[in-house]
Design a protein around this motif. Structure first.
Motif, PDB file in Angstrom:
ATOM      1  N   GLY A  15       0.819  -1.216   0.000  1.00  0.00           N
ATOM      2  CA  GLY A  15       0.000   0.000   0.000  1.00  0.00           C
ATOM      3  C   GLY A  15       0.847   1.258   0.000  1.00  0.00           C
ATOM      4  N   MET A  16       1.921   1.235  -0.766  1.00  0.00           N
ATOM      5  CA  MET A  16       2.864   2.355  -0.855  1.00  0.00           C
ATOM      6  C   MET A  16       3.449   2.734   0.509  1.00  0.00           C
ATOM      7  N   ARG A  17       3.564   1.738   1.366  1.00  0.00           N
ATOM      8  CA  ARG A  17       4.311   1.943   2.613  1.00  0.00           C
ATOM      9  C   ARG A  17       5.648   1.227   2.496  1.00  0.00           C
ATOM     10  N   THR A  18       6.592   1.593   3.340  1.00  0.00           N
ATOM     11  CA  THR A  18       7.844   0.843   3.425  1.00  0.00           C
ATOM     12  C   THR A  18       7.592  -0.361   4.334  1.00  0.00           C
ATOM     13  N   PRO A  19       8.432  -1.399   4.265  1.00  0.00           N
ATOM     14  CA  PRO A  19       8.254  -2.545   5.169  1.00  0.00           C
ATOM     15  C   PRO A  19       8.229  -2.109   6.641  1.00  0.00           C
ATOM     16  N   LEU A  20       9.056  -1.130   6.970  1.00  0.00           N
ATOM     17  CA  LEU A  20       9.105  -0.657   8.349  1.00  0.00           C
ATOM     18  C   LEU A  20       7.806   0.063   8.734  1.00  0.00           C
ATOM     19  N   GLN A  21       7.198   0.747   7.779  1.00  0.00           N
ATOM     20  CA  GLN A  21       5.897   1.376   8.041  1.00  0.00           C
ATOM     21  C   GLN A  21       4.799   0.323   8.129  1.00  0.00           C
ATOM     22  N   ALA A  22       4.922  -0.724   7.330  1.00  0.00           N
ATOM     23  CA  ALA A  22       3.878  -1.749   7.282  1.00  0.00           C
ATOM     24  C   ALA A  22       3.952  -2.704   8.480  1.00  0.00           C
ATOM     25  N   ALA A  23       5.149  -2.921   9.004  1.00  0.00           N
ATOM     26  CA  ALA A  23       5.316  -3.880  10.103  1.00  0.00           C
ATOM     27  C   ALA A  23       4.790  -3.302  11.412  1.00  0.00           C
ATOM     28  N   LYS A  24       4.353  -4.192  12.296  1.00  0.00           N
ATOM     29  CA  LYS A  24       3.998  -3.779  13.656  1.00  0.00           C
ATOM     30  C   LYS A  24       5.281  -3.775  14.477  1.00  0.00           C
ATOM     31  N   THR A  25       5.665  -2.596  14.983  1.00  0.00           N
ATOM     32  CA  THR A  25       6.972  -2.489  15.642  1.00  0.00           C
ATOM     33  C   THR A  25       6.868  -1.763  16.988  1.00  0.00           C
ATOM     34  N   PRO A  26       6.119  -2.350  17.941  1.00  0.00           N
ATOM     35  CA  PRO A  26       5.984  -1.677  19.243  1.00  0.00           C
ATOM     36  C   PRO A  26       7.323  -1.495  19.962  1.00  0.00           C
ATOM     37  N   GLY A  27       8.269  -2.379  19.709  1.00  0.00           N
ATOM     38  CA  GLY A  27       9.572  -2.283  20.364  1.00  0.00           C
ATOM     39  C   GLY A  27      10.376  -1.096  19.841  1.00  0.00           C
ATOM     40  N   PHE A  28      10.564  -1.059  18.523  1.00  0.00           N
ATOM     41  CA  PHE A  28      11.281   0.074  17.923  1.00  0.00           C
ATOM     42  C   PHE A  28      10.586   1.394  18.272  1.00  0.00           C
ATOM     43  N   ASP A  29       9.238   1.374  18.200  1.00  0.00           N
ATOM     44  CA  ASP A  29       8.492   2.614  18.455  1.00  0.00           C
ATOM     45  C   ASP A  29       8.693   3.082  19.894  1.00  0.00           C
ATOM     46  N   ARG A  30       8.704   2.115  20.829  1.00  0.00           N
ATOM     47  CA  ARG A  30       8.901   2.503  22.226  1.00  0.00           C
ATOM     48  C   ARG A  30      10.276   3.148  22.417  1.00  0.00           C
ATOM     49  N   ALA A  31      11.270   2.545  21.791  1.00  0.00           N
ATOM     50  CA  ALA A  31      12.639   3.075  21.932  1.00  0.00           C
ATOM     51  C   ALA A  31      12.720   4.515  21.451  1.00  0.00           C
ATOM     52  N   VAL A  32      12.126   4.791  20.278  1.00  0.00           N
ATOM     53  CA  VAL A  32      12.253   6.152  19.742  1.00  0.00           C
ATOM     54  C   VAL A  32      11.368   7.123  20.521  1.00  0.00           C
ATOM     55  N   LYS A  33      10.235   6.630  21.002  1.00  0.00           N
ATOM     56  CA  LYS A  33       9.332   7.491  21.771  1.00  0.00           C
ATOM     57  C   LYS A  33       9.965   7.906  23.104  1.00  0.00           C
ATOM     58  N   GLU A  34      10.638   6.976  23.734  1.00  0.00           N
ATOM     59  CA  GLU A  34      11.290   7.275  25.020  1.00  0.00           C
ATOM     60  C   GLU A  34      12.622   8.006  24.837  1.00  0.00           C
ATOM     61  N   GLY A  35      13.062   8.116  23.583  1.00  0.00           N
ATOM     62  CA  GLY A  35      14.341   8.767  23.327  1.00  0.00           C
ATOM     63  C   GLY A  35      14.227   9.773  22.196  1.00  0.00           C
ATOM     64  N   ALA A  36      15.140   9.664  21.245  1.00  0.00           N
ATOM     65  CA  ALA A  36      15.156  10.600  20.123  1.00  0.00           C
ATOM     66  C   ALA A  36      15.291   9.827  18.818  1.00  0.00           C
TER      67      ALA A  36
ATOM     68  N   ARG B 252      18.182   5.999  22.914  1.00  0.00           N
ATOM     69  CA  ARG B 252      17.402   6.089  24.153  1.00  0.00           C
ATOM     70  C   ARG B 252      18.320   5.841  25.340  1.00  0.00           C
ATOM     71  N   GLY B 253      18.221   6.710  26.321  1.00  0.00           N
ATOM     72  CA  GLY B 253      19.040   6.542  27.521  1.00  0.00           C
ATOM     73  C   GLY B 253      19.293   7.883  28.176  1.00  0.00           C
ATOM     74  N   HIS B 254      19.845   7.879  29.350  1.00  0.00           N
ATOM     75  CA  HIS B 254      20.135   9.116  30.074  1.00  0.00           C
ATOM     76  C   HIS B 254      21.001  10.040  29.225  1.00  0.00           C
ATOM     77  N   GLY B 255      20.643  11.308  29.215  1.00  0.00           N
ATOM     78  CA  GLY B 255      21.439  12.281  28.476  1.00  0.00           C
ATOM     79  C   GLY B 255      20.868  12.598  27.109  1.00  0.00           C
ATOM     80  N   ILE B 256      19.958  11.755  26.646  1.00  0.00           N
ATOM     81  CA  ILE B 256      19.348  12.004  25.333  1.00  0.00           C
ATOM     82  C   ILE B 256      18.193  12.991  25.501  1.00  0.00           C
ATOM     83  N   ARG B 257      18.172  14.018  24.673  1.00  0.00           N
ATOM     84  CA  ARG B 257      17.042  14.943  24.649  1.00  0.00           C
ATOM     85  C   ARG B 257      15.868  14.241  23.979  1.00  0.00           C
ATOM     86  N   VAL B 258      14.811  14.048  24.718  1.00  0.00           N
ATOM     87  CA  VAL B 258      13.652  13.319  24.196  1.00  0.00           C
ATOM     88  C   VAL B 258      12.891  14.238  23.238  1.00  0.00           C
ATOM     89  N   ASP B 259      12.706  13.768  21.998  1.00  0.00           N
ATOM     90  CA  ASP B 259      12.021  14.612  21.013  1.00  0.00           C
ATOM     91  C   ASP B 259      10.596  14.132  20.785  1.00  0.00           C
TER      92      ASP B 259
END
Lengths: 409, 409
Positions: free
Chosen positions: A23-44, A363-370
């Motif tokens: 559907g004109m998405r990338t595999p990463l957009q199409a996949a369910k990725t709660p782990g990757f998403d959590r990492a970026v959400k809690e970090g940058a 993700r981790g201490h010192g990272i500015r959360v965006d």
């Protein structure tokens, strides 16, 4: 609280382009990725060029760049990295090649570039042609996985600027090794003699006689390619003050790790293939954070799915990786900076690496959360890490850890 | 599906700054642009520095950069590009100038920098002073459009590092050409002799005698400026493997195209002026995608509106351009990567070029579709192309097309 350790997980070739079947998405957009998403959400998050915009990274040059070693300075060809991957340390002046065992006919035409993907007997075959001496040059030849092998020339006046013997396609006559510069004439001559001598020896080798009697393609020819020399470089630990351990399935990356002075962390079931035991790799990484300040894992599976042009497989592989990320997030020590990224994109549509930027989460201490909440090629662009280049990453992380030196007063 | 061709449309000087009369919007924000917006919505957007942040691009340096030729390396002055634009190929060692026919009084004071924007008779005037020889240097002089002309010095020991004769303002005495470095002393001497000799000849020319009798300003003086030499460069097709055709109205850009080895696609009504026939250019571009892998159009009109300081005109011109983009989107072949951008900003408030970044849209197979839906200086900033520089653009597009070579293995 500061981070004292780094865990870097390299999802090889994961980023991609929009795909019609998804559907004109990338595999990463199409996949369910709660782990990757959590990492970026809690970090940058961010998108980055591993080498430079428009430069298509190889696996070797990309990893050098990610670890802070400029590939334009430290890379001359794949050979020395492959050699290091099978345990041979090149010395200054050595010229190293990666090779295939191949099947050729009596006109030196390639019948099978991989000699029927030969598995058994390659050690005997390699031993029969190693240690010979051609024009004063010592030949070191060692088998790697399946049909793969490495060739080292050790002697004076050698130069890696020569062409490949491997014609890179079947039913072609094997190529003569040619010098790209006058200084490499001698090296080319030695390579050509080696190809002829090894053919004569391999034809008579017991392993091949048995293969022939069973109707299997004989491994009667060696096809060298990817000549390179090893550049002198400062080891990773001395350069950054971080004791490093690396987990990878494929020989090339083991070679990069060894050359930089990483300890190789062996993991049962880590094959470098599509069916690699990712969870075992993840568990091993967590365990080894006790012994190392820098632990890195390469997971090759998404790259393989990209090279195979299989978008459904790529989605599946990404979801399997995501489970490992979720697992790691559960038990990751608080003092560890988690870095998720890729060495390059391998779009399914190209079946090859591309220069498209990769996405990164930290993700981790010192990272500015965006504000980034989704780990994909588009969402990450809005993150604060966007614009960082591969070569700058190590220095950036040292800064996060409070380990970077001040410039000025 | 991959893109095999590129259509690059350069809206010269289109980006701008907020303008009071437009409600603190830029002309691009104020204009209705369904075509540009559709392109960026279906593809990706970005803002980019054509040369570097804070560097104000000229038309020539900007276009060199956009086509991947570093202007710091390949540009020494405008002369050779103007010369190429009127069909004169500079040879290595030639020093080229752009010139005006001007009117001076008997004290060599400039009365009219453009000799009444002379239109007729410039060929006769140019022929009368071309082919002379000064101190062993061959003089090649050719008229361009209206009061414009080019001067080539061909001989030994020439150096382009000299000042302009053109004082760039009226009622000033024409300047003596001065060497900027000792090596250019001889060149300056030749230029000054040429200015005096040509004055003597032009004063007696029949064209000028007739102009004087009609009360028109005489074209009795030549004002050289913009000295440059042609740097050796690899042609575009050989460098990128793309056969290129270019559409432009103004001589300078035709010159850039010719020097890079583009075919010039002539379009009736393409004047390089404010009233240029944009739709004819668009139609010609579409037609020529059959014959070329890279087609580029420069549309000068928004730049002219910027130089004129006319915000209402700029909005109008942008809306006319937008109609062309909509038209192109209707019939663009599926294998073509569409690139919309500008060579630089020309803010109405400055009446000149500025270093403000330009906006870019890219649409076609292989492009990661981002969230940008409006094509303007602010909206595009969120796009994934932001950060790309002019000099990196060609390499980036080769990557999208799957034509970039891998660095490493």
């Amino acid at each position: 609280m500061k981070c004292d350790k780094i865990l870097m997980i390299i999802s090889d070739g994961m980023p991609d382009r929009p795909i019609k079947e998804l559907g004109m998405r990338t595999p990463l957009q199409a996949a369910k990725t709660p782990g990757f998403d959590r990492a970026v959400k809690e970090g940058a998050g961010g998108t980055m060029n591993i080498i430079a915009p428009g430069v298509v990274p190889g696996s070797d040059t990309a990893h050098l760049s990610l670890f802070g070693y400029d590939p334009f300075k430290y890379y001359s060809g794949r050979g020395p990295f492959e050699a290091a991957g099978v345990g041979i340390d090149c010395r200054p002046g050595d010229v190293a090649f990666r090779c295939n065992f191949a099947t050729v006919d009596d006109k030196m035409r390639v019948v099978d570039r991989r000699a029927g993907r030969i598995k058994d007997g390659t050690k005997e075959l390699a031993d029969s042609i190693s240690s010979m001496n051609i024009e004063g040059v010592e030949i070191i030849f060692k088998e790697a996985t399946e049909h793969r092998a490495v060739l080292i020339l050790r002697g004076d006046e050698l130069d890696p600027r020569v062409t490949d013997v491997d014609p890179h396609e079947e039913s072609a006559i094997i190529h003569e090794c040619l010098p790209l510069v006058p200084e490499a004439e001698f090296t080319a001559k030695v390579v050509n003699k080696f190809v002829i001598e090894s053919y004569k020896i391999l034809m008579k080798n017991q392993v091949n006689l048995e293969r022939a009697s069973k109707g299997l393609p004989v491994a009667n020819s060696i096809l060298p390619r990817g000549a390179g020399i090893l550049r002198t470089l400062e080891k990773f630990e001395s350069r950054y003050g971080l004791k490093a351990g690396g987990i990878a399935g494929v020989a090339l990356l083991k070679g990069v790790f060894r050359i930089l002075g990483f300890d190789l962390i062996n993991v049962k079931g880590a094959t470098g293939g599509i069916d690699t035991d990712m969870s075992a790799k993840g568990e091993a990484a967590l365990r080894n954070l006790d012994s190392y300040e820098f632990v890195t894992i390469n997971i090759k599976a998404p790259d393989i799915a990209g090279h195979d042009g299989d978008s459904a497989l790529k989605v599946k592989v990404i979801e399997r990786m995501d489970a490992v990320i979720s697992r790691i997030l559960r038990d990751l020590p608080e003092d560890t900076l988690l870095v998720l990224l890729s060495d390059h994109s391998t779009p399914v549509s190209l079946r090859n690496h591309s220069a498209d930027p990769v996405c990164i989460a930290m993700r981790g201490h010192g990272i500015r959360v965006d504000t980034v909440e989704k780990f994909d090629e588009i969402s990450c662009k809005a993150g604060i890490l966007t614009g960082l280049r591969g070569i700058e990453l190590m220095q950036f992380m040292l800064g996060i850890m409070g380990r970077a030196e001040k410039f000025g007063a």
